[in-house]
Design a protein around this motif. Structure first.
Motif, PDB file in Angstrom:
ATOM      1  N   LYS A   1      14.093  -0.910  -4.852  1.00  0.00           N
ATOM      2  CA  LYS A   1      14.604  -1.343  -6.160  1.00  0.00           C
ATOM      3  C   LYS A   1      13.489  -1.459  -7.188  1.00  0.00           C
ATOM      4  N   PHE A   2      12.286  -1.760  -6.713  1.00  0.00           N
ATOM      5  CA  PHE A   2      11.179  -2.057  -7.616  1.00  0.00           C
ATOM      6  C   PHE A   2      10.249  -0.855  -7.832  1.00  0.00           C
ATOM      7  N   LEU A   3      10.629   0.291  -7.299  1.00  0.00           N
ATOM      8  CA  LEU A   3       9.848   1.506  -7.471  1.00  0.00           C
ATOM      9  C   LEU A   3      10.474   2.370  -8.568  1.00  0.00           C
ATOM     10  N   PRO A   4       9.724   3.337  -9.104  1.00  0.00           N
ATOM     11  CA  PRO A   4      10.289   4.194 -10.152  1.00  0.00           C
ATOM     12  C   PRO A   4      11.614   4.797  -9.725  1.00  0.00           C
TER      13      PRO A   4
ATOM     14  N   GLU B   1       3.968   5.959  -5.515  1.00  0.00           N
ATOM     15  CA  GLU B   1       3.859   6.101  -6.964  1.00  0.00           C
ATOM     16  C   GLU B   1       2.887   7.205  -7.353  1.00  0.00           C
ATOM     17  N   SER B   2       1.820   7.379  -6.558  1.00  0.00           N
ATOM     18  CA  SER B   2       0.869   8.452  -6.842  1.00  0.00           C
ATOM     19  C   SER B   2       1.510   9.821  -6.603  1.00  0.00           C
TER      20      SER B   2
ATOM     21  N   GLY C   1       9.226  10.408  -2.168  1.00  0.00           N
ATOM     22  CA  GLY C   1       8.752   9.874  -0.894  1.00  0.00           C
ATOM     23  C   GLY C   1       9.894   9.473   0.019  1.00  0.00           C
ATOM     24  N   ILE C   2       9.663   9.632   1.323  1.00  0.00           N
ATOM     25  CA  ILE C   2      10.587   9.135   2.342  1.00  0.00           C
ATOM     26  C   ILE C   2       9.889   7.960   3.021  1.00  0.00           C
TER      27      ILE C   2
ATOM     28  N   GLU D   1       0.830  -1.207   0.000  1.00  0.00           N
ATOM     29  CA  GLU D   1       0.000   0.000   0.000  1.00  0.00           C
ATOM     30  C   GLU D   1       0.866   1.259   0.000  1.00  0.00           C
ATOM     31  N   ALA D   2       1.959   1.235   0.768  1.00  0.00           N
ATOM     32  CA  ALA D   2       2.851   2.395   0.827  1.00  0.00           C
ATOM     33  C   ALA D   2       3.495   2.660  -0.531  1.00  0.00           C
TER      34      ALA D   2
END
Length: 492
Positions: free
Chosen positions: A175-178, A136-137, A145-146, A130-131
């Motif tokens: 690693k899997f985030l933008p 991403e939004s 984001g922190i 969820e975080a």
């Protein structure tokens, strides 16, 4: 007729919001000292103020919130009004601390209400998935984001190891985030070192500062953690030395923080170590500085400490630590905040008959914040430090942005970041982003019942130290009204 009725309804809506809103404070100029009655000085001040205001555009709500849906603005507005209304905050704090939380039926009901109001507003989700979606939004609208798994106050090594595992998962997940969507990770030392041990170590460090002959065999060389103006009333008598078990536990705490720091170094992701109560802050700084010395040997710091500007000794401690770091060739990183434990600090000092460690006025806190920010921006400019300016105060944002521009700091400089809490000061966040600075939102996440201590502090702060949120509410309210009026006037 329909249009007239809608306009009447809109008028009532505007009047209702204005009635319930807290009057906008004069905080945007609260940190400015009284000036002599000299025309040249006054003119110079007005010129400087105008120049600062021009750097950040906080007047154009349409531009500020252009990427934000009206439904989000309205929900945010409602939640911020709720947490700024003292009776609601008092009742909420009482309920969440009461024995009602020990009854399963009442606890489920209370947590359900909290989940869909304050929790959704200030937190990023109940789990990592969820975080990540929340982050991403934010990335879609130009903010970073922190990531912070909202754990604190561990009581034993088992819970510390469990919490360490969760923090490592958080870091690994980036690693899997933008790319570049996560500006840093966050950790609370109270989650990876038993709180009782932090109190013991802090007592010993305070006593050593008062008595240089008091030897601590386990202590390694770090930066200064205390100054002459630091509070010492927590330790009124000479404390017993650490037992062999306590020394072993302290070494484990060192290893946990070092493991997190090394993982962040591997990922090139800054790690922000949160500040906490003054009763345990010396031990937190001791562990943080020890990791800084081992990890921050490259151009960009990885381990960041936190300075709470509402403390009277914060500026002095900052200067002492940064000077020591420069002599050792260590790059220092700091997150600069105003402070999150106002009520508890005041209550403790009062109960002991001691002077409060917190500045006497909010103006003093504002001035201290701006001075500390200026010191660290100078460090960024000369290549010896990095800063995360975590502020909801519009004037502090403007002053820091102007100082950065004056020093010629590039707005894409990775050593300069601005940050605000999720759900707070969105207007300032977007104004800084629109001006070209790197801006992050602090994203605490975790099960609702585990994040309640964080939510309680948000409620306390929102009616105290973070009074500038009234300006943010005014900006959002005006933009909501503008959109309603525009929808009425637009041709069918």
């Amino acid at each position: 007729m329909a249009i007239r009725n809608t306009q009447k309804l809109l008028g009532r809506f505007n009047k209702s919001i204005n009635t319930s809103a807290v009057a906008i404070t004069s905080s945007s100029s609260s940190s400015v000292p009284d000036l002599p009655e000299k025309k040249s000085v006054a003119d110079s001040f007005r010129t400087e103020k105008k120049r600062n205001e021009q750097i950040l555009d906080l007047e154009n709500g349409e531009k500020l919130f252009s990427s934000i849906k009206t439904s989000y603005l309205m929900k945010s507005l409602m939640n911020q009004y709720l947490v700024s209304y003292d009776p609601i905050v008092d009742i909420g704090i009482w309920v969440m601390k009461s024995r009602l939380m020990e009854t399963m039926v009442f606890k489920s009901l209370i947590l359900g209400v909290v989940k869909h109001t304050f929790y959704d507003h200030f937190c990023a989700g109940e789990n990592l998935n969820e975080a990540s979606k929340t982050l991403e939004s934010l990335w879609d609208v130009g903010l970073k984001g922190i990531m912070d798994y909202g754990l604190e106050d561990a009581n034993d090594n088992f819970s510390c190891d469990r919490n360490l595992s969760e923090f490592l998962k958080t870091i690994e997940s980036t690693k899997f985030l933008p790319p570049s969507s996560v500006s840093s990770a966050c950790v609370k030392i109270t989650a990876i070192c038993p709180i009782s041990l932090l109190k013991r170590v802090s007592d010993l460090l305070r006593w050593e500062h008062k008595d240089s002959s008091f030897h601590l065999p386990w202590k390694i060389n770090t930066f200064p953690m205390l100054s002459e103006s630091s509070p010492f009333y927590h330790t009124l008598t000479e404390p017993n030395h650490l037992t062999s078990i306590e020394e072993h536990d302290l070494e484990q705490a060192h290893e946990r923080l070092l493991q997190l720091s090394e993982k962040c170094l591997e990922m090139n992701l800054p790690l922000l170590v949160d500040a906490e109560y003054s009763s345990v802050q010396p031990a937190i700084d001791y562990l943080t500085y020890s990791s800084m010395i081992k990890i921050n040997r490259h151009e960009i710091p990885i381990v960041y400490g936190t300075i709470q500007a509402y403390l009277k000794d914060s500026k002095e401690r900052l200067i002492l630590a940064t000077e020591a770091a420069e002599k050792m060739g260590v790059k220092v990183g700091y997150k600069l905040v105003r402070g999150a434990y106002l009520s508890s600090e005041l209550q403790l000092a009062s109960s002991l008959g001691c002077t409060s460690p917190i500045h006497n006025t909010i103006q003093d806190t504002h001035e201290c914040y701006n001075e500390c920010a200026s010191i660290m921006l100078e460090k960024v400019a000369n290549g010896t430090g990095a800063i995360v300016l975590a502020t909801h105060n519009l004037n502090s944002g403007r002053v820091a942005a102007a100082k950065a521009q004056e020093l010629g700091l590039g707005k894409s400089n990775p050593k300069l970041q601005f940050a605000q809490l999720k759900g707070m000061a969105d207007g300032l966040s977007f104004a800084l982003k629109n001006a070209g600075f790197q801006v992050s939102k602090y994203l605490p996440y975790g099960p609702v019942d585990m994040v309640i201590p964080y939510l309680l502090r948000r409620a306390e702060e929102n009616r105290g130290m973070l009074s500038t949120s009234t300006i943010d509410r005014e900006l959002m309210k005006n933009e909501v009204l503008r959109r309603f009026k525009a929808s009425i006037r637009s041709p069918k």
